[in-house]
Design a protein around this motif. Structure first.
Motif, mmCIF file in Angstrom:
data_model
loop_
_atom_site.group_PDB
_atom_site.id
_atom_site.type_symbol
_atom_site.label_atom_id
_atom_site.label_comp_id
_atom_site.label_asym_id
_atom_site.label_seq_id
_atom_site.Cartn_x
_atom_site.Cartn_y
_atom_site.Cartn_z
ATOM 1 N N PHE A 148 0.862 -1.179 0.000
ATOM 2 C CA PHE A 148 0.000 0.000 0.000
ATOM 3 C C PHE A 148 0.893 1.220 0.000
ATOM 4 O O PHE A 148 2.104 1.146 0.218
ATOM 5 N N ASP A 149 0.286 2.383 -0.230
ATOM 6 C CA ASP A 149 1.009 3.655 -0.209
ATOM 7 C C ASP A 149 0.595 4.426 1.039
ATOM 8 O O ASP A 149 -0.529 4.912 1.120
ATOM 9 N N PRO A 150 1.484 4.572 2.042
ATOM 10 C CA PRO A 150 1.117 5.291 3.270
ATOM 11 C C PRO A 150 0.648 6.719 3.023
ATOM 12 O O PRO A 150 -0.136 7.266 3.803
ATOM 13 N N LYS A 151 1.142 7.336 1.944
ATOM 14 C CA LYS A 151 0.775 8.734 1.703
ATOM 15 C C LYS A 151 -0.697 8.898 1.309
ATOM 16 O O LYS A 151 -1.181 10.020 1.215
ATOM 17 N N GLN A 152 -1.390 7.788 1.101
ATOM 18 C CA GLN A 152 -2.844 7.886 0.954
ATOM 19 C C GLN A 152 -3.504 8.224 2.278
ATOM 20 O O GLN A 152 -4.654 8.660 2.309
ATOM 21 N N TYR A 153 -2.770 8.035 3.373
ATOM 22 C CA TYR A 153 -3.359 8.198 4.705
ATOM 23 C C TYR A 153 -2.692 9.298 5.532
ATOM 24 O O TYR A 153 -3.354 9.943 6.339
ATOM 25 N N TYR A 154 -1.412 9.517 5.376
ATOM 26 C CA TYR A 154 -0.699 10.530 6.156
ATOM 27 C C TYR A 154 0.625 10.846 5.472
ATOM 28 O O TYR A 154 1.151 10.067 4.673
ATOM 29 N N GLY A 155 1.170 12.021 5.790
ATOM 30 C CA GLY A 155 2.471 12.395 5.278
ATOM 31 C C GLY A 155 3.585 11.946 6.209
ATOM 32 O O GLY A 155 3.399 11.814 7.421
ATOM 33 N N TYR A 156 4.757 11.701 5.639
ATOM 34 C CA TYR A 156 5.913 11.340 6.455
ATOM 35 C C TYR A 156 7.177 11.617 5.654
ATOM 36 O O TYR A 156 7.142 11.756 4.427
ATOM 37 N N THR A 157 8.305 11.720 6.355
ATOM 38 C CA THR A 157 9.584 11.976 5.709
ATOM 39 C C THR A 157 10.576 10.901 6.136
ATOM 40 O O THR A 157 10.752 10.651 7.337
ATOM 41 N N LEU A 158 11.219 10.266 5.179
ATOM 42 C CA LEU A 158 12.192 9.215 5.467
ATOM 43 C C LEU A 158 13.568 9.803 5.766
ATOM 44 O O LEU A 158 14.018 10.727 5.093
ATOM 45 N N ASP A 159 14.243 9.246 6.777
ATOM 46 C CA ASP A 159 15.662 9.489 6.967
ATOM 47 C C ASP A 159 16.442 8.435 6.194
ATOM 48 O O ASP A 159 15.958 7.311 5.971
ATOM 49 N N ALA A 160 17.662 8.771 5.797
ATOM 50 C CA ALA A 160 18.504 7.817 5.089
ATOM 51 C C ALA A 160 18.788 6.617 5.988
ATOM 52 O O ALA A 160 19.081 6.774 7.187
ATOM 53 N N ALA A 161 18.694 5.418 5.437
ATOM 54 C CA ALA A 161 18.873 4.210 6.245
ATOM 55 C C ALA A 161 20.238 4.184 6.923
ATOM 56 O O ALA A 161 20.367 3.724 8.064
ATOM 57 N N GLY A 162 21.284 4.689 6.246
ATOM 58 C CA GLY A 162 22.615 4.678 6.833
ATOM 59 C C GLY A 162 22.746 5.545 8.073
ATOM 60 O O GLY A 162 23.648 5.343 8.900
ATOM 61 N N ASN A 163 21.842 6.504 8.228
ATOM 62 C CA ASN A 163 21.880 7.393 9.396
ATOM 63 C C ASN A 163 21.061 6.879 10.572
ATOM 64 O O ASN A 163 21.103 7.466 11.663
ATOM 65 N N VAL A 164 20.283 5.820 10.343
ATOM 66 C CA VAL A 164 19.306 5.392 11.341
ATOM 67 C C VAL A 164 19.950 4.943 12.658
ATOM 68 O O VAL A 164 19.491 5.345 13.740
ATOM 69 N N PRO A 165 21.007 4.097 12.672
ATOM 70 C CA PRO A 165 21.550 3.679 13.978
ATOM 71 C C PRO A 165 21.950 4.840 14.871
ATOM 72 O O PRO A 165 21.563 4.896 16.043
ATOM 73 N N ALA A 166 22.715 5.773 14.334
ATOM 74 C CA ALA A 166 23.145 6.912 15.153
ATOM 75 C C ALA A 166 21.961 7.770 15.558
ATOM 76 O O ALA A 166 21.905 8.282 16.691
ATOM 77 N N LEU A 167 21.003 7.907 14.665
ATOM 78 C CA LEU A 167 19.851 8.767 14.935
ATOM 79 C C LEU A 167 19.009 8.217 16.083
ATOM 80 O O LEU A 167 18.690 8.943 17.041
ATOM 81 N N VAL A 168 18.653 6.943 16.009
ATOM 82 C CA VAL A 168 17.770 6.413 17.052
ATOM 83 C C VAL A 168 18.523 6.183 18.358
ATOM 84 O O VAL A 168 17.933 6.297 19.447
ATOM 85 N N LYS A 169 19.806 5.879 18.294
ATOM 86 C CA LYS A 169 20.567 5.736 19.536
ATOM 87 C C LYS A 169 20.597 7.047 20.319
ATOM 88 O O LYS A 169 20.566 7.058 21.550
ATOM 89 N N SER A 170 20.662 8.140 19.595
ATOM 90 C CA SER A 170 20.768 9.437 20.268
ATOM 91 C C SER A 170 19.421 10.019 20.663
ATOM 92 O O SER A 170 19.336 10.786 21.621
ATOM 93 N N LYS A 171 18.345 9.626 19.963
ATOM 94 C CA LYS A 171 17.071 10.318 20.181
ATOM 95 C C LYS A 171 15.927 9.443 20.670
ATOM 96 O O LYS A 171 14.907 9.966 21.127
ATOM 97 N N ALA A 172 16.043 8.122 20.567
ATOM 98 C CA ALA A 172 14.952 7.269 21.036
ATOM 99 C C ALA A 172 14.973 7.177 22.561
ATOM 100 O O ALA A 172 15.998 7.368 23.206
ATOM 101 N N GLY A 173 13.814 6.884 23.133
ATOM 102 C CA GLY A 173 13.702 6.737 24.568
ATOM 103 C C GLY A 173 13.333 8.035 25.258
ATOM 104 O O GLY A 173 13.182 9.080 24.628
ATOM 105 N N PRO A 174 13.161 7.997 26.592
ATOM 106 C CA PRO A 174 12.739 9.190 27.341
ATOM 107 C C PRO A 174 13.733 10.333 27.209
ATOM 108 O O PRO A 174 14.947 10.130 27.151
ATOM 109 N N ARG A 175 13.190 11.552 27.172
ATOM 110 C CA ARG A 175 13.992 12.765 27.044
ATOM 111 C C ARG A 175 13.851 13.597 28.311
ATOM 112 O O ARG A 175 12.753 13.776 28.852
ATOM 113 N N GLY A 176 14.940 14.135 28.781
ATOM 114 C CA GLY A 176 14.918 14.950 29.985
ATOM 115 C C GLY A 176 14.113 16.219 29.850
ATOM 116 O O GLY A 176 13.621 16.767 30.835
#
Length: 684
Positions: free
Chosen positions: A328-356
């Motif tokens: 299916f095409d998600p954009k039929q239901y909502y908008g979203y922006t993809l991050d480059a797959a190569g950036n994902v490990p560093a991105l989620v390690k730094s930003k996922a989880g509870p924030r102070g």
């Protein structure tokens, strides 16, 4: 038009939820600011009447943002009372209450007995205060019909009972059976006796984002039903050291997984048996995710449809599958922006989880937001809107709200580029209660004798500063064309914008010629404008300019000309090459004018600018019989066919089939001409 109309189970989400007004109020035409549900009964000693803490008023994205099942997006307890809890008894009481609540967990709460799952009722935001909110030895349960729930910024941990693949203890961090519109965001879920998250028994419209899921036998399971009901978005999660169900998705109608990081760390006792699994008749889109060291990273049943795009596999082994047809095409239901797959490990390690910074007291935010009041009768701080604007210091670092009491303010208002983050909003119950009106026209001479106003200079209200907003107002230009026929220059702008990230919400913008001018500060500058839940009235080129502008869920009303004739043009874009122009989306075009008398638009090349590439798209809208069969036309010697004009899936008597004189977008073209494509990385 296509001979077979498109059908969909969902309506696309209205972004009004992301900019602070619940859709139920917007649909009724009443705009309220502050509490929309009122206060809950009793317990005043525990309840904070102040505004909710940081991060508690944000609405969900993904499938949780879709309007369906009588629920308009997911915004939790926003608008209800804010309470802070530190005990199990208080958490249970407020979570189960029938009223909406924002529940701030400000300490470590242990379950008794171990494995207890707190029952959560509808319209709740449960949010950790910084990194202090811990639920130890149990979790949450959302039962049949529970909806509009946000669980955010919490650590839920340690119901583990010593058996790795525990069949005796169904102790999940979060379990939902038949719930809908749920957002699980920025949590740390670990060491439970069964799975970390279970989305079961036809639960749907769920988004799971920016979480850390770790050290459990199962990350989470989805579905467990013969029905194709569940719609779920899973993005930017860090799933590590979980043996299976990362996730397992059974009979999901739509499962959109993107930008997740699945990790099986080397040298530990935990070995993954599989990662993502599309089971039964699931339709899954898996894109731009990163798999590190996983065994059997992607598997599917023969009956499932699974499409992979842009994923990275490092050190993986075993089954890695796709196929089964289109998902299916998600954009039929909502908008979203993809991050480059190569950036994902560093991105989620730094930003996922509870924030102070999330879930903490809103005092600093409240202090940073200054409110100025305007009232004609002198009961406010200022008697004119312009006086309040003048009082805002240049380069103000945070938002200033100018609250305008009901009345008619006959003045011009200019918000200069040096004063960003300004909101001008009417404080009345209706957008009709507060009116800013003036009557300048392009050909009129200025009082100081310095020449004529020109088109932009005729504006009643001019917004020239970035990140500014107008809400719950009427803005009008009442220039009398009939009485000024000798005047050369009848363009009379009601509202002008020349800035980026401008929100126009809940407005009436009315005039005749050139009502709404949407520009950018310069040809090389962005000028994004989001107009929603508004009425725009005019007759000649009355939505025009070079801005990247979205007119969403609004009403465009066609007006007869000064002499009673019906003829005109709705849009006149002057878009620069390489930018998006005017997008009219999910709106209605109507008016008391003759049939086949109005064009949807014409191509404006200011001053004969050959570098301009005007664009207007009208899609998913209802067109009255006033629209011509050939709805686009030339301007200034330039052929509209050399520029960018199109329709898509419009309805009503003014809609018409595709032809050389009436271009329609193809399905792939339409997928790249959504609201999210116009707004880019900006979410109003």
């Amino acid at each position: 038009m296509r001979s077979t109309p498109r059908t969909a189970r969902h309506r696309r989400p209205q972004r009004v939820l992301a900019i602070g007004v619940p859709l139920a109020l917007a649909a009724s035409g009443v705009l309220a600011y502050g509490s929309v549900f009122g206060l809950g009964p009793g317990d005043e000693e525990r309840a904070a009447a102040a505004e909710a803490p940081a991060g508690a008023t944000v609405a969900a994205d993904g499938f949780a943002s879709v309007n369906a099942l009588g629920q308009n997006g997911t915004y939790g307890g926003r608008g209800g009372r804010t309470v802070t809890v530190k005990t199990l008894a208080d958490l249970e009481k407020y979570a189960a209450a029938s009223e909406p609540y924002v529940i701030v967990v400000a300490g470590e709460i242990s379950m008794a007995p171990v494995g207890k799952e707190i029952k959560v009722a509808s319209d709740k935001t449960i949010i950790g205060s910084g990194t202090l909110g811990h639920i130890v030895g149990g979790g949450f349960f959302l039962g049949q019909g529970v909806h509009n729930v946000i669980i955010r910024n919490l650590t839920i941990r340690d119901s583990y009972q010593g058996v790795w693949n525990d069949k005796e203890h169904d102790f999940d961090a979060i379990q939902m059976d038949g719930a809908h519109h749920v957002w699980i965001d920025h949590n740390d879920l670990r060491r439970t006796a069964d799975g970390l998250i279970d989305v079961r028994k036809d639960s749907t419209y769920v988004t799971v984002s920016w979480n850390r899921l770790s050290n459990a036998n199962k990350a989470f399971g989805i579905g467990w039903t013969p029905n194709l009901v569940t719609d779920i978005t899973i993005h930017h999660n860090w799933i590590r050291e979980t043996e299976q169900r990362n996730p397992s998705t059974d009979n999901a109608a739509h499962a959109h997984l993107y930008n997740n990081f699945m990790e099986d760390a080397a040298g530990t006792s935990i070995k993954s048996s599989y990662s993502n699994y599309a089971r039964g008749r699931t339709r899954m889109l898996l894109e731009n995710s990163y798999f590190q060291g996983m065994n059997n990273p992607v598997i599917r049943d023969a009956t499932a449809a699974l499409v992979q795009r842009g994923n990275i596999f490092s050190g993986t082994s075993g089954r890695n599958e796709n196929g089964g047809g289109a998902a299916f095409d998600p954009k039929q239901y909502y908008g979203y922006t993809l991050d480059a797959a190569g950036n994902v490990p560093a991105l989620v390690k730094s930003k996922a989880g509870p924030r102070g910074s999330v879930g903490t007291a809103a005092a600093s935010t409240a202090a940073a937001t200054r409110t100025l009041t305007v009232a004609k009768d002198g009961s406010g701080q200022y008697k004119t809107v312009q006086a309040a604007v003048d009082a805002v210091p240049a380069d103000n670092p945070s938002r200033v709200v100018i609250s305008v009491k009901p009345g008619t303010y006959r003045e011009t208002v200019n918000v200069p580029a040096s004063k960003p983050h300004i909101t001008i909003q009417g404080s009345g119950a209706s957008r009709k209660d507060t009116v800013i009106v003036y009557g300048n026209a392009a050909g009129m001479r200025k009082p100081d004798g310095s020449g004529t106003y020109g088109t932009p200079g005729s504006a009643t209200v001019a917004i020239r500063s970035d990140d500014s907003q107008l809400r719950n107002l009427t803005v009008s230009n009442d220039f009398d064309e009939a009485a000024n026929q000798s005047l050369n220059g009848h363009q009379a702008v009601a509202l002008l914008t020349t800035a980026d990230k401008v929100v126009l919400h809940g407005l009436i913008v009315t005039g005749d010629q050139d009502t709404l001018e949407l520009e950018s500060a310069a040809k090389d500058k962005p000028g994004r404008v989001y107009v929603t839940n508004s009425y725009i009235v005019g007759n000649v080129d009355f939505i025009f300019g070079r801005a990247t502008a979205v007119i969403d869920r609004s009403v465009i009303t066609l007006k007869k000309r000064w002499n009673g004739t019906s003829a005109g043009y709705i849009t006149a874009p002057s878009t620069q090459a390489g930018r998006n122009g005017i997008l009219i989306n999910r709106s209605t075009i109507n008016g008391d004018v003759s049939a086949s008398s109005f064009y949807l638009g014409r191509n404006w090349h200011p001053g004969g600018d050959t570098a301009a590439d005007p664009q207007a798209t009208v899609r998913d809208s209802t067109l009255s019989a006033a629209i011509k069969r050939t709805p686009w036309t030339d301007m200034g010697g330039f052929s509209w066919k050399g520029d960018r004009f199109a329709e898509y899936m419009n309805t009503g008597p003014g809609a018409g089939p595709k032809s050389t004189d009436r271009p329609h977008l193809t399905e792939p073209q339409a997928a790249s001409q959504e609201v999210s494509d116009w707004l880019g990385n900006w979410t109003p």
